[in-house]
Design a protein around this motif. Structure first.
Motif, mmCIF file in Angstrom:
data_model
loop_
_atom_site.group_PDB
_atom_site.id
_atom_site.type_symbol
_atom_site.label_atom_id
_atom_site.label_comp_id
_atom_site.label_asym_id
_atom_site.label_seq_id
_atom_site.Cartn_x
_atom_site.Cartn_y
_atom_site.Cartn_z
ATOM 1 N N ALA A 15 0.513 4.870 -71.359
ATOM 2 C CA ALA A 15 -0.781 5.553 -71.297
ATOM 3 C C ALA A 15 -1.430 5.334 -69.936
ATOM 4 O O ALA A 15 -2.004 6.267 -69.339
ATOM 5 N N THR A 16 -1.314 4.113 -69.409
ATOM 6 C CA THR A 16 -1.911 3.828 -68.098
ATOM 7 C C THR A 16 -1.235 4.646 -67.009
ATOM 8 O O THR A 16 -1.901 5.179 -66.110
ATOM 9 N N VAL A 17 0.091 4.757 -67.088
ATOM 10 C CA VAL A 17 0.809 5.586 -66.113
ATOM 11 C C VAL A 17 0.311 7.032 -66.179
ATOM 12 O O VAL A 17 0.074 7.680 -65.155
ATOM 13 N N SER A 18 0.132 7.533 -67.394
ATOM 14 C CA SER A 18 -0.361 8.902 -67.569
ATOM 15 C C SER A 18 -1.744 9.065 -66.980
ATOM 16 O O SER A 18 -2.048 10.065 -66.323
ATOM 17 N N TYR A 19 -2.618 8.058 -67.185
ATOM 18 C CA TYR A 19 -3.974 8.127 -66.630
ATOM 19 C C TYR A 19 -3.934 8.177 -65.103
ATOM 20 O O TYR A 19 -4.704 8.926 -64.473
ATOM 21 N N VAL A 20 -3.038 7.402 -64.506
ATOM 22 C CA VAL A 20 -2.936 7.388 -63.048
ATOM 23 C C VAL A 20 -2.437 8.743 -62.536
ATOM 24 O O VAL A 20 -2.993 9.307 -61.584
ATOM 25 N N ILE A 21 -1.397 9.275 -63.173
ATOM 26 C CA ILE A 21 -0.823 10.550 -62.732
ATOM 27 C C ILE A 21 -1.830 11.687 -62.850
ATOM 28 O O ILE A 21 -1.974 12.517 -61.949
ATOM 29 N N ASN A 22 -2.562 11.707 -63.959
ATOM 30 C CA ASN A 22 -3.502 12.810 -64.212
ATOM 31 C C ASN A 22 -4.907 12.520 -63.716
ATOM 32 O O ASN A 22 -5.780 13.402 -63.806
ATOM 33 N N ASN A 23 -5.111 11.283 -63.218
ATOM 34 C CA ASN A 23 -6.437 10.875 -62.748
ATOM 35 C C ASN A 23 -7.504 11.171 -63.800
ATOM 36 O O ASN A 23 -8.587 11.662 -63.497
ATOM 37 N N SER A 24 -7.174 10.860 -65.062
ATOM 38 C CA SER A 24 -8.033 11.270 -66.170
ATOM 39 C C SER A 24 -8.947 10.162 -66.687
ATOM 40 O O SER A 24 -9.921 10.445 -67.381
ATOM 41 N N ARG A 25 -8.613 8.883 -66.396
ATOM 42 C CA ARG A 25 -9.479 7.786 -66.835
ATOM 43 C C ARG A 25 -9.485 6.696 -65.770
ATOM 44 O O ARG A 25 -8.604 6.638 -64.905
#
Length: 342
Positions: A15-25
């Motif tokens: 989830a953290t990787v996804s947040y970094v990639i999408n700059n979402s959180r």
């Protein structure tokens, strides 16, 4: 390399990787840097198609050009691309390659309705774009040409009266009146016009502006001072040669190619430009600054048309209200050497 592998190597959750990639959180700088380091070292790139299937959004604008070689297309597409990039969007360009097919019969675009709608379907359902910008290579009304779609649609450099479209074009009528007022202010009264084909939209709009400027000055445009060409150099030469019999002191040609023909016709008649006859063109094509003398002409703000089209389509993607169904971008006169100044 997958997100799971990046998470394992970074020591964080997927989830953290996804947040970094999408700059979402928000992610702590330390974790963000670890993830970014692994991404950089692995050469990982996000699977945009997979992402689009999850969120039903690709952040891609489909741009359908009638022909990327057409006079207005490069600058308009440049404006679209610049604005989209600023806002984090990509563009996907499809070129219909209609330059040879249409030549100067631009109003015959309706004969290619099926081809246009097939290309739009490919962008919508093949590439899954979020919206469509259609870039015309001639200013005319294309109402009914593009079928209604379920994504935002903006027309650049043409207009459409369809309720599901927005348009961005330029001020044909107003700028043409401004040209005539300039010539009148410089003392010209015997002003001739080399128009495009009589039944084309730009010709009709420009003639409205010309005639209005004459009326506002208490004058009337004499029909003997009007000739209709076909947008090409040779027609400008022929029309100007015929007009010289009426002894005009100025000629307004509705594009630079016809203006170039007019310049050569005036020179062939042994007259001087601008001392004997002033000439103004339209479009500010590259040729206008290389003619002798250098051509005074109208410049259309093509890049601004592209920027405004992209701005409009992004507003519609976000569900924001766009008040103007048709936006008109102001043009200007580029003064060079072919107009006699008082």
């Amino acid at each position: 390399m997958t997100i799971k592998e990046i998470a394992r190597l970074s020591g964080v959750s997927t989830a953290t990787v996804s947040y970094v990639i999408n700059n979402s959180r928000n992610v702590t700088p330390e974790k963000r840097n670890r993830v970014l380091k692994v991404i950089e070292e692995s050469g990982y790139t996000p699977n945009l198609i997979a992402k689009s299937l999850r969120v039903q959004k690709t952040d891609i604008i489909g741009v359908l050009a009638e022909d990327i070689r057409g006079f207005p297309s490069p600058a308009i597409i440049n404006g679209i691309s610049e604005y989209a990039e600023q806002k984090g969007y990509n563009i996907l360009l499809n070129d219909l390659r209609m330059l040879e097919t249409l030549f100067n019969q631009y109003d015959h675009i309706g004969q290619h309705k099926d081809k246009i709608n097939e290309a739009i379907s490919l962008l919508l359902y093949g590439a899954k774009v979020d919206a469509i910008i259609y870039v015309g290579m001639f200013d005319r009304d294309i109402t009914g040409i593009i079928n209604e779609i379920d994504k935002p649609l903006v027309i650049a450099y043409s207009i459409a009266g369809d309720t599901y479209t927005h348009s961005v074009t330029y001020d044909n009528e107003e700028i043409s009146g401004t040209v005539i007022r300039l010539l009148l202010n410089e003392g010209h009264r015997r002003i001739a016009v080399i128009a495009g084909p009589h039944d084309t939209f730009p010709t009709q709009m420009r003639m409205r502006g010309i005639e209005r400027a004459f009326r506002e000055s208490g004058l009337t445009l004499d029909n003997t001072f009007v000739r209709y060409g076909n947008w090409e150099y040779e027609s400008g030469y022929i029309c100007a040669s015929a007009l010289l019999a009426s002894a005009p002191t100025a000629i307004f040609a509705m594009n630079d190619l016809m203006a170039a023909g007019a310049i050569d016709a005036v020179k062939s008649a042994g007259l001087r430009i601008p001392e004997d006859i002033s000439i103004i063109g339209f479009d500010n094509r590259e040729i206008s600054s290389f003619l002798h003398p250098r051509l005074t002409t109208v410049e259309i703000d093509l890049k601004e048309i592209g920027l405004r089209a992209a701005q409009t389509v992004l507003k519609r993607i976000r569900g924001e209200k766009v008040d103007e169904r048709c936006q008109v971008i102001q043009s200007k006169i580029i003064m060079r050497e072919t107009v006699r100044l008082l």
